[in-house]
Design a protein around this motif. Structure first.
Motif, mmCIF file in Angstrom:
data_model
loop_
_atom_site.group_PDB
_atom_site.id
_atom_site.type_symbol
_atom_site.label_atom_id
_atom_site.label_comp_id
_atom_site.label_asym_id
_atom_site.label_seq_id
_atom_site.Cartn_x
_atom_site.Cartn_y
_atom_site.Cartn_z
ATOM 1 N N LEU B 211 42.873 45.195 28.001
ATOM 2 C CA LEU B 211 41.577 45.794 27.750
ATOM 3 C C LEU B 211 41.506 47.248 27.486
ATOM 4 C CD1 LEU B 211 39.544 44.152 30.444
ATOM 5 C CD2 LEU B 211 39.472 43.503 27.916
ATOM 6 N N ALA B 212 42.549 48.085 27.932
ATOM 7 C CA ALA B 212 42.723 49.399 28.039
ATOM 8 C C ALA B 212 43.774 49.990 26.666
ATOM 9 C CB ALA B 212 43.669 49.938 29.309
ATOM 10 N N GLU B 213 43.879 49.063 25.826
ATOM 11 C CA GLU B 213 44.624 49.477 24.719
ATOM 12 C C GLU B 213 43.778 50.563 23.955
ATOM 13 O OE1 GLU B 213 45.899 45.909 22.459
ATOM 14 O OE2 GLU B 213 47.673 45.719 23.829
ATOM 15 N N ASN B 214 42.570 50.415 23.896
ATOM 16 C CA ASN B 214 41.769 51.452 23.319
ATOM 17 C C ASN B 214 41.756 52.303 24.143
ATOM 18 O OD1 ASN B 214 39.630 53.179 22.137
ATOM 19 N ND2 ASN B 214 38.432 51.470 21.476
ATOM 20 N N PRO B 215 42.275 53.660 23.719
ATOM 21 C CA PRO B 215 42.214 54.854 24.854
ATOM 22 C C PRO B 215 41.002 55.319 25.329
ATOM 23 C CG PRO B 215 43.016 55.507 22.743
ATOM 24 C CD PRO B 215 42.898 53.961 22.704
ATOM 25 N N ASP B 216 39.713 55.131 24.626
ATOM 26 C CA ASP B 216 38.630 55.569 24.644
ATOM 27 C C ASP B 216 37.802 55.043 25.740
ATOM 28 O OD1 ASP B 216 38.711 57.717 22.788
ATOM 29 O OD2 ASP B 216 37.917 56.530 21.065
ATOM 30 N N LYS B 217 38.087 53.678 25.825
ATOM 31 C CA LYS B 217 37.644 52.810 26.943
ATOM 32 C C LYS B 217 38.011 53.098 28.464
ATOM 33 C CE LYS B 217 35.447 50.327 23.622
ATOM 34 N NZ LYS B 217 34.191 50.349 23.633
ATOM 35 N N ARG B 218 37.032 52.866 29.278
ATOM 36 C CA ARG B 218 37.730 53.079 30.669
ATOM 37 C C ARG B 218 37.344 51.691 31.513
ATOM 38 N NH1 ARG B 218 39.091 56.781 28.734
ATOM 39 N NH2 ARG B 218 38.882 58.980 28.907
ATOM 40 N N ILE B 219 38.518 51.228 32.219
ATOM 41 C CA ILE B 219 38.508 50.048 32.790
ATOM 42 C C ILE B 219 38.387 50.365 34.337
ATOM 43 C CG2 ILE B 219 39.313 47.566 32.830
ATOM 44 C CD1 ILE B 219 38.313 48.465 30.071
ATOM 45 N N VAL B 220 37.410 49.919 35.089
ATOM 46 C CA VAL B 220 37.595 50.238 36.537
ATOM 47 C C VAL B 220 37.782 48.706 37.239
ATOM 48 C CG1 VAL B 220 36.344 51.217 38.534
ATOM 49 C CG2 VAL B 220 36.227 52.361 36.165
ATOM 50 N N LEU B 221 38.760 48.517 37.801
ATOM 51 C CA LEU B 221 39.003 47.230 38.563
ATOM 52 C C LEU B 221 38.474 47.544 40.048
ATOM 53 C CD1 LEU B 221 39.762 44.534 39.208
ATOM 54 C CD2 LEU B 221 42.168 45.211 39.528
ATOM 55 N N PHE B 222 37.321 46.765 40.644
ATOM 56 C CA PHE B 222 37.024 47.063 41.807
ATOM 57 C C PHE B 222 37.619 45.770 42.832
ATOM 58 C CE2 PHE B 222 34.030 46.250 45.413
ATOM 59 C CZ PHE B 222 33.686 47.733 46.064
ATOM 60 N N ALA B 223 38.566 46.013 43.699
ATOM 61 C CA ALA B 223 39.025 45.167 44.334
ATOM 62 C C ALA B 223 38.436 45.048 45.851
ATOM 63 C CB ALA B 223 40.668 45.402 44.393
ATOM 64 N N ASP B 224 37.732 43.949 45.678
ATOM 65 C CA ASP B 224 36.889 43.981 47.251
ATOM 66 C C ASP B 224 38.088 42.992 48.169
ATOM 67 O OD1 ASP B 224 35.309 43.403 49.150
ATOM 68 O OD2 ASP B 224 33.669 42.560 48.104
ATOM 69 N N ILE B 225 38.423 43.478 49.116
ATOM 70 C CA ILE B 225 39.571 43.018 49.945
ATOM 71 C C ILE B 225 38.743 42.782 51.339
ATOM 72 C CG2 ILE B 225 41.471 43.594 48.677
ATOM 73 C CD1 ILE B 225 41.756 45.920 51.144
ATOM 74 N N ALA B 226 37.567 42.796 51.680
ATOM 75 C CA ALA B 226 36.706 42.828 52.818
ATOM 76 C C ALA B 226 37.494 41.703 53.732
ATOM 77 C CB ALA B 226 35.595 42.289 52.729
ATOM 78 N N TYR B 227 38.089 40.589 53.494
ATOM 79 C CA TYR B 227 38.440 39.655 54.379
ATOM 80 C C TYR B 227 39.936 39.556 54.402
ATOM 81 C CZ TYR B 227 33.879 37.923 53.821
ATOM 82 O OH TYR B 227 32.311 37.976 53.788
ATOM 83 N N ILE B 228 40.663 40.453 53.816
ATOM 84 C CA ILE B 228 42.201 40.258 53.525
ATOM 85 C C ILE B 228 42.981 40.341 54.908
ATOM 86 C CG2 ILE B 228 42.739 42.962 53.695
ATOM 87 C CD1 ILE B 228 44.392 42.413 51.296
ATOM 88 N N ASP B 229 42.365 40.779 56.099
ATOM 89 C CA ASP B 229 43.221 40.875 57.115
ATOM 90 C C ASP B 229 43.210 39.306 58.186
ATOM 91 O OD1 ASP B 229 44.628 43.166 57.646
ATOM 92 O OD2 ASP B 229 42.520 44.313 57.857
ATOM 93 N N PHE B 230 42.169 38.400 57.388
ATOM 94 C CA PHE B 230 42.189 37.026 57.929
ATOM 95 C C PHE B 230 42.781 36.224 56.662
ATOM 96 C CE2 PHE B 230 39.116 39.055 60.371
ATOM 97 C CZ PHE B 230 39.555 38.594 61.650
ATOM 98 N N ALA B 231 43.512 36.773 55.831
ATOM 99 C CA ALA B 231 44.200 36.130 54.701
ATOM 100 C C ALA B 231 45.765 36.087 54.853
ATOM 101 C CB ALA B 231 43.393 36.373 53.433
ATOM 102 N N GLY B 232 46.398 35.114 55.338
ATOM 103 C CA GLY B 232 47.707 35.091 55.388
ATOM 104 C C GLY B 232 48.582 35.973 55.920
ATOM 105 N N ASP B 233 49.611 36.384 55.681
ATOM 106 C CA ASP B 233 50.184 37.213 56.573
ATOM 107 C C ASP B 233 50.403 38.569 55.643
ATOM 108 O OD1 ASP B 233 52.127 36.991 54.469
ATOM 109 O OD2 ASP B 233 53.662 35.987 55.680
#
Lengths: 429, 429
Positions: B211-233
């Protein structure tokens, strides 16, 4: 590596430390070097003990600590605990509950109430109205949310509330806007310490009635009472009676905050309380502000909400807290009186102070004066129109010393404007 | 009296109780009538003990209570205590800190992070992208802030992350927008309990690179890890390494929340953590998010910030909290396993669950099924595409009972679609 910007243009802001935070940090460093007793740090907007430590009301803090785990841990409802909303209304109005429909929604301190009011009750691009002496974040809140702040002169030549300026400016804005949000911080205005008299409040409400003569307009008065519990006695709420029986196209939103009243700044708890003659308007308020909460910070700090609810369910707890608050109120009043007396003696002009945490000193070149003061080991906050001196955070003795030094610093800066040319004083270009 | 509206048109919202809050209230009422043991209340999105009381991690709560008064009472800095920001970064990434520039700003829980991300990093009117199973407030946050939510199908026919749908939809949006904010909730996705595998994360990041191949675009990934400490090790954080060395026009914002990790939902504390290959982008993030804070809720809950800072300054406290958290994680896993096993036995289809607080059950007419379930004393939340069953709040034994009853309710509702006409089954109109 080049600079890549991601932030949408209207939301870009330059960096830089918060002015107040920066001045406070320099004051603390100086204290470390030359001793706390030799520095006057008047930057902090919170009640401090004479030794510079934070004043914490033990009665409130101990009750907070005594809450069951779940009352601190669990989510509060989006609009706030119902019993908190009731208590906030009681705490807000005291014996002067206006005769009107009333609803409350929890917010993170007074700041959240300002945000939801600007967001829900003005149109993008609108002017938000406040006085020319104002709390900086009023501007930030307006700008960040796509509005702009406009001001009227707060004081007239007799150092009273400038009702003419208020009338003129508000009328001008209502000409061009469908909605007008007015931010009015009284009693114990930040940064001047001014409190409108009951008569002045009557004039304000009269002006607002007049603005509302065109039924298509919506006038929203945002009454910021953050410092009310440190301003006079219970009767300082008398003006709130005027919020009853208003025209249906006038809405009053009172910002109630636990930050100062319970010295619980860091728990982020307050409420926006809506007063209207129109029942639908208060229902719409509740629904829209609840959704606004969900769309920004979700919900509030449950433990603080529970504390306020408990205060209004327990006469003894309430009495204990009021007793302790009275102690701090007296402490504050003594400091302010000491500062005022010394100002008179030193010939230092201040804005008309009535109550509250701050005294404002009008002067030219506030940044230069603040810098000059720092050379003299006094730390205050430079505003656009002068200095803010936080009597809330400075001992009575230091409050007695500061005005003379401030006056000297102002004179020093003032003198830089002049030069002697051909034997005559002339203003520099 | 006529209805007078004050709220600006885009901010008007109808009333009505929150769906989850309403279902929970009905469950509690039923418990009172027929006994807690006869009701299954799977509405609450918080860890509850088997007896329905809130699970509170004593180690975290006791340390919070032990903080000095001023650490609870005082304002935190607008961007958060510096030691909190450092600790949040450590807590967020664990052993998988990406090789990149990183900055953190305190927010009220994950919600505040969503708000600042949408507000600062998308343009008004933009589409915000998430999957078709999503946490309701993603929609509220987008709508309330003048954006709109668009979705891609979360699962493919093999019940894996639907990378094709994600690729197609994100490419489509980037065609027409300068900026794209992607909300991705993993691991332990709310409401399905899905966690992307490391391979799937690689595909996601590969797609984002594309998606970022066009340098004029801005891609923002919002990673919601609210539950991570209850997910696996600890290794469940492995995917975070992928956030390093990204193209300069990709920004990752990770939402770290103390709500679940410390069972301190009601203290409203979290952080948004920015990861970028471009130093300027992280500085811009810090400055703009700090101002965004000031323009909405001002600052965060200091005591919670101090707690997290202390955890990362005290090995023993950290170990104690991790030990207690492990107990609750096991409790949660046992419940989920119990529910999954019983679902298989009852032939109840669920979304592919890996970790976390919720299991989702796809079905037609979720509202009708939820109502039918309430008749059978099970309370779950009706979503657009099915039901959300909160295994976090239901005992293992009840988790073993529920699937059969849910299956029956789905069949009951399904059967209403059919009628016998001239001796033949026909679908009703």
């Amino acid at each position: 590596m080049s600079e890549i910007s991601f932030v949408t243009p209207k939301c870009r802001y330059p960096g830089g430390d918060d002015k107040i935070f920066g001045a406070n940090a320099r004051a603390n460093q100086k204290s470390g070097e030359i001793g706390f007793e030799n520095v006057i740090n008047a930057t902090v907007g919170a009640l401090l003990n004479d030794d510079g430590s934070l004043s914490v009301m033990k009665s409130a803090m101990n009750h907070f600590r005594s809450l069951p785990d779940a009352e601190i841990s669990a989510y509060a409802p989006i609009a706030g605990l119902p019993e908190f909303r009731d208590a906030a209304i009681k705490a807000c109005f005291g014996d002067y509950r206006p005769d009107a429909h009333i609803e409350a929604v929890a917010t993170p301190g007074g700041s959240g109430a300002i945000r939801n009011t600007i967001w829900n009750y003005s149109d993008p691009g609108d002017a938000i109205l406040t006085s020319d002496w104002y709390w900086g974040p009023y501007d930030t809140q307006s700008t960040v949310n796509g509005r702009r702040l406009e001001t009227y002169k707060l004081f007239n030549d007799s150092d009273e509330f400038n009702i003419d300026a208020f009338r003129e400016k508000s009328a001008e804005l209502v000409e061009t806007q469908d909605r007008l949000v007015i931010l009015l911080n009284s009693p114990a205005h930040n940064p001047t310490g001014y409190s409108l008299t009951d008569k002045e409040w009557e004039s304000v409400m009269g002006t607002i009635n007049k603005l509302a003569e065109n039924p298509d307009k919506r006038i929203v008065l945002f009454a910021d009472i953050a410092y009310i519990d440190f301003a006079g006695d219970g009767s300082s709420r008398g003006f709130m009676k005027l919020f009853g029986s208003l025209p249906e196209n006038v809405l009053v939103i009172v910002a109630y905050s636990m930050s100062k009243a319970f010295t619980l700044y860091g728990l982020r708890s307050g409420a926006m309380i809506c007063v209207s003659s129109n029942k639908y308007a208060t229902e719409e308020f509740f629904n829209s502000c609840q959704v606004a909460n969900r769309g920004t910070w979700s919900n509030g700090t449950r433990g603080a909400q529970k504390l306020l609810a408990d205060v209004y369910a327990d006469e003894n707890l309430k009495a204990e807290i009021e007793w302790e608050r009275a102690y701090y109120k007296t402490l504050l009043e003594e400091r302010a009186t000491s500062f005022q007396k010394a100002s008179k003696e030193a010939g230092l002009e201040t804005c008309p102070y009535r109550h509250g945490f701050f005294v404002a000193i009008p002067c030219d070149k506030p940044n230069e004066v603040a810098e000059e003061l720092e050379n003299r080991n006094i730390y205050a906050v430079a505003l656009q129109k002068g200095l803010r001196f936080a009597v809330c955070s400075v001992s009575k003795d230091k409050c007695a010393k500061a005005p003379k030094i401030i006056k000297d610093a102002i004179i020093t800066v003032e003198s830089r404007k002049w030069k002697v040319e051909s034997g005559k004083w002339k203003e520099k270009d």
